[in-house]
Design an enzyme around this catalytic site. Structure first.
Site, PDB file in Angstrom:
ATOM      1  N   ARG A  77     -29.760 -33.572   3.902  1.00  0.00           N
ATOM      2  CA  ARG A  77     -31.042 -34.228   4.198  1.00  0.00           C
ATOM      3  C   ARG A  77     -30.799 -35.730   4.338  1.00  0.00           C
ATOM      4  O   ARG A  77     -30.269 -36.364   3.419  1.00  0.00           O
ATOM      5  CB  ARG A  77     -32.021 -33.956   3.052  1.00  0.00           C
ATOM      6  CG  ARG A  77     -33.282 -34.751   3.150  1.00  0.00           C
ATOM      7  CD  ARG A  77     -34.297 -34.418   2.055  1.00  0.00           C
ATOM      8  NE  ARG A  77     -35.449 -35.245   2.256  1.00  0.00           N
ATOM      9  CZ  ARG A  77     -35.925 -36.120   1.365  1.00  0.00           C
ATOM     10  NH1 ARG A  77     -35.380 -36.242   0.181  1.00  0.00           N
ATOM     11  NH2 ARG A  77     -36.967 -36.860   1.660  1.00  0.00           N
ATOM     12  N   HIS A 121     -38.694 -42.616   5.304  1.00  0.00           N
ATOM     13  CA  HIS A 121     -38.254 -42.842   3.925  1.00  0.00           C
ATOM     14  C   HIS A 121     -38.332 -44.353   3.675  1.00  0.00           C
ATOM     15  O   HIS A 121     -37.345 -45.013   3.403  1.00  0.00           O
ATOM     16  CB  HIS A 121     -36.844 -42.280   3.704  1.00  0.00           C
ATOM     17  CG  HIS A 121     -36.505 -42.012   2.264  1.00  0.00           C
ATOM     18  ND1 HIS A 121     -36.086 -40.786   1.802  1.00  0.00           N
ATOM     19  CD2 HIS A 121     -36.517 -42.821   1.187  1.00  0.00           C
ATOM     20  CE1 HIS A 121     -35.844 -40.852   0.501  1.00  0.00           C
ATOM     21  NE2 HIS A 121     -36.097 -42.085   0.103  1.00  0.00           N
ATOM     22  N   GLU A 166     -42.229 -38.877  -0.349  1.00  0.00           N
ATOM     23  CA  GLU A 166     -42.922 -39.456  -1.505  1.00  0.00           C
ATOM     24  C   GLU A 166     -44.030 -40.449  -1.145  1.00  0.00           C
ATOM     25  O   GLU A 166     -43.962 -41.637  -1.496  1.00  0.00           O
ATOM     26  CB  GLU A 166     -41.906 -40.133  -2.435  1.00  0.00           C
ATOM     27  CG  GLU A 166     -40.806 -39.199  -2.906  1.00  0.00           C
ATOM     28  CD  GLU A 166     -39.863 -39.849  -3.927  1.00  0.00           C
ATOM     29  OE1 GLU A 166     -39.996 -41.058  -4.178  1.00  0.00           O
ATOM     30  OE2 GLU A 166     -38.996 -39.145  -4.457  1.00  0.00           O
ATOM     31  N   ASN A 291     -39.593 -33.374  -4.771  1.00  0.00           N
ATOM     32  CA  ASN A 291     -38.658 -34.263  -5.457  1.00  0.00           C
ATOM     33  C   ASN A 291     -39.049 -34.269  -6.925  1.00  0.00           C
ATOM     34  O   ASN A 291     -40.162 -34.677  -7.274  1.00  0.00           O
ATOM     35  CB  ASN A 291     -38.743 -35.690  -4.911  1.00  0.00           C
ATOM     36  CG  ASN A 291     -38.144 -35.808  -3.515  1.00  0.00           C
ATOM     37  OD1 ASN A 291     -37.657 -34.818  -2.957  1.00  0.00           O
ATOM     38  ND2 ASN A 291     -38.185 -36.996  -2.947  1.00  0.00           N
ATOM     39  N   TYR A 293     -37.726 -35.358 -10.823  1.00  0.00           N
ATOM     40  CA  TYR A 293     -36.765 -36.031 -11.705  1.00  0.00           C
ATOM     41  C   TYR A 293     -37.131 -35.849 -13.176  1.00  0.00           C
ATOM     42  O   TYR A 293     -36.262 -35.628 -14.002  1.00  0.00           O
ATOM     43  CB  TYR A 293     -36.681 -37.524 -11.365  1.00  0.00           C
ATOM     44  CG  TYR A 293     -35.989 -37.756 -10.032  1.00  0.00           C
ATOM     45  CD1 TYR A 293     -34.613 -37.895  -9.957  1.00  0.00           C
ATOM     46  CD2 TYR A 293     -36.716 -37.783  -8.834  1.00  0.00           C
ATOM     47  CE1 TYR A 293     -33.960 -38.070  -8.742  1.00  0.00           C
ATOM     48  CE2 TYR A 293     -36.074 -37.964  -7.613  1.00  0.00           C
ATOM     49  CZ  TYR A 293     -34.696 -38.096  -7.576  1.00  0.00           C
ATOM     50  OH  TYR A 293     -34.057 -38.249  -6.371  1.00  0.00           O
ATOM     51  N   GLU A 357     -35.014 -33.375  -3.560  1.00  0.00           N
ATOM     52  CA  GLU A 357     -34.262 -34.352  -4.362  1.00  0.00           C
ATOM     53  C   GLU A 357     -34.316 -33.941  -5.820  1.00  0.00           C
ATOM     54  O   GLU A 357     -35.385 -33.606  -6.349  1.00  0.00           O
ATOM     55  CB  GLU A 357     -34.876 -35.758  -4.291  1.00  0.00           C
ATOM     56  CG  GLU A 357     -34.619 -36.503  -3.032  1.00  0.00           C
ATOM     57  CD  GLU A 357     -35.227 -37.901  -3.054  1.00  0.00           C
ATOM     58  OE1 GLU A 357     -35.359 -38.499  -4.155  1.00  0.00           O
ATOM     59  OE2 GLU A 357     -35.575 -38.385  -1.969  1.00  0.00           O
TER      60      GLU A 357
HETATM   61  O1  IFM Z   1     -33.548 -43.298  -4.638  1.00  0.00           O
HETATM   62  C1  IFM Z   1     -34.787 -42.676  -4.725  1.00  0.00           C
HETATM   63  C2  IFM Z   1     -35.160 -42.035  -3.404  1.00  0.00           C
HETATM   64  O2  IFM Z   1     -35.165 -42.958  -2.371  1.00  0.00           O
HETATM   65  C3  IFM Z   1     -36.542 -41.431  -3.502  1.00  0.00           C
HETATM   66  N1  IFM Z   1     -36.660 -40.569  -4.643  1.00  0.00           N
HETATM   67  C4  IFM Z   1     -36.195 -41.051  -5.909  1.00  0.00           C
HETATM   68  C5  IFM Z   1     -34.791 -41.602  -5.786  1.00  0.00           C
HETATM   69  C6  IFM Z   1     -34.307 -42.125  -7.154  1.00  0.00           C
HETATM   70  O3  IFM Z   1     -35.157 -43.114  -7.619  1.00  0.00           O
END
Ligand code: IFM
Length: 453
Positions: A77, A121, A166, A291, A293, A357
């Site tokens: 990606r 992005h 995002e 995405n 985290y 992500e």
């Molecule tokens: O680096 C970023 C990415 O550009 C978008 N999602 C989160 C990642 C980590 O912060």
């Protein structure tokens, strides 16, 4: 699915973004983006770091494709820099900019790697920002025109398209907190921007479908389960509000439910999205990109004191509660991913999901020519296991992209945070695969989680 194995054809990949890796900001007719402006404004990024050179991927891409080939990832990606295609955001197409992505796509296909192209992005052409940027409806229309040009050019070879990455981050970090480009601090603008981003997603989806019959189109959202700091009413209400702002405000209209009424009400004095746009946003999706985290932990603040009445717990508070943190200060909570995937599947019923992500920053060091990033391996292993449990429970998860292939420009943090499975020596730009790269290669080869030791 047998224990530990992922479904056949599961698309393992890595992810990157143009401004974070490409560099070459003045090459081949590229125009300026808002991140060029922002990163060159004193005080905006860590030690004034910029993406001028980044990982020099614009010149070193053949080596990066080789790294992916040796890793064995079936998918990659990446994002296209809008100001390379339209240096002024609209009008005249810059052929040399498009040609770069043309070559990259051909090389990926040659290496048997399926490209997933993200159109936005975060690198809006500065010329469009000068006319008001995403706060203006015209930017949504310009985005659709850009999507049309790119899809016509690459659509014969690229099947998977992601309109936005995002949009919550773009709207809120860029236009409310002001810690991302364009650095605006105004809630009403942020809400307007969120609507124009969603509208542009709908318009671009139509444009991509018109340009390429084989296109599979989706959007990538940053989504998190939201946890209240306590069972107190004030905290629970704040968690409900933040779930609305972060998750439902984007998911509901994209999946055809319109904007959630509680959030509409909360934001009404700032901006009310026009009703007639709602059906445009609700284009049928082929997949949702997620995405993930970490979960969000929030406490409530009285609305009289703060417009949204939400305060995030600090890293110190999270640590006190026993959470392990990454170098970003984000808690490591793999169950949050499982919980999120189950919720998305149950409440929205997407035809397919991709984790577009997931990954972690750690302060990696090269010792004797090696980077032994054991904590990243543990982070990924736990999250892969969570995804595996979700699949076993029936979630249509079709692929998983690790963020990131390379250490890169982490926005306001500059190069101080390393997310890559390949280490980048910023003095020489040499690439050095970390232990996590070799570990990931084993996962991909086996299409399964490694046996526990
Ligand atoms: O680096 C970023 C990415 O550009 C978008 N999602 C989160 C990642 C980590 O912060």
């Amino acid at each position: 699915m047998t224990a530990g194995r992922f479904p056949d054809g599961f698309l393992w990949g890595t992810a990157t973004a143009a401004y974070q890796i490409e560099g070459a900001v003045h090459e081949d007719g590229r125009g300026l983006s808002i991140w060029d402006t922002f990163s060159h404004t004193p005080g905006k990024t860590f030690e004034g770091h910029t993406g001028d050179l980044a990982c020099d991927h614009y010149r070193r891409w053949p080596e990066d494709v080789r790294l992916m080939q040796e890793l064995g990832t079936p998918a990659y990606r990446f994002s296209i820099a809008w100001p390379r295609v339209f240096p002024k955001g609209a009008g005249v197409v810059n052929e040399r900019g498009l040609a770069f992505y043309d070559r990259l796509v051909d090389a990926l296909l040659e290496a048997k790697i399926t490209p997933f192209v993200t159109l936005y992005h975060w690198d809006l052409p500065q010329a469009l920002q000068d006319q008001g940027g995403w706060a203006e409806r015209a930017t949504a229309e310009a985005f659709a025109a850009y999507a049309d040009v790119v899809a016509r050019r690459l659509g014969d070879r690229v099947r998977y398209w992601i309109t936005h990455n995002e949009p919550w981050v773009v709207a809120y970090l860029g236009h409310y907190q002001g810690v991302h480009a364009p650095g605006i601090q105004d809630l009403a603008t942020a809400v307007r921007v969120s609507h124009h981003l969603l509208l542009s997603h709908g318009l671009a989806t139509q444009a991509i479908r018109a340009a390429s019959r084989q296109a599979q189109v989706g959007i990538t959202l940053n989504l998190s389960p939201v946890m209240p700091a306590s069972e107190e009413e004030l905290d629970r209400q704040a968690a409900q509000r933040f779930d609305g702002l972060l998750n439902r405000w984007f998911l509901d209209p994209v999946f055809g439910r319109g904007y959630p009424s509680d959030v509409r009400e909360l934001l009404a004095s700032y901006y009310e999205p026009p009703e007639q746009d709602v059906p445009v946003i609700a284009q049928p999706l082929d997949f949702l990109g997620v995405n993930y985290y970490a979960p969000a932990f929030v406490r409530g603040v009285r609305l009289e004191e703060q417009p949204l009445g939400i305060q995030a717990l600090t890293p110190a508070e999270l640590q006190e509660r026993g959470y392990e943190l990454t170098d970003m200060g984000w808690p490591v909570v793999p169950e949050g991913l499982e919980q999120l995937l189950l919720r998305l599947s149950r409440e929205y019923g997407p035809p397919a999901l991709y984790i577009t992500e997931n990954g972690a920053a750690y302060p990696d060091e090269r010792v004797d020519g090696e980077v032994r990033d054991e904590r990243r391996i543990a982070y990924l292993a736990a999250h892969f296991a969570a995804a595996h449990r979700a699949i076993a429970a029936g979630v249509p998860l079709r692929g998983y992209f690790v963020w990131s292939l390379l250490d890169n420009f982490e926005w306001a943090y500059g190069y101080s945070k390393r997310f890559g499975i390949v280490y980048v020596d910023y003095a020489t730009l040499a690439r050095l695969p970390k232990a996590s790269y070799y570990w990931y290669r084993e996962v991909i080869t086996a299409n399964a989680l490694p046996e526990r030791e």
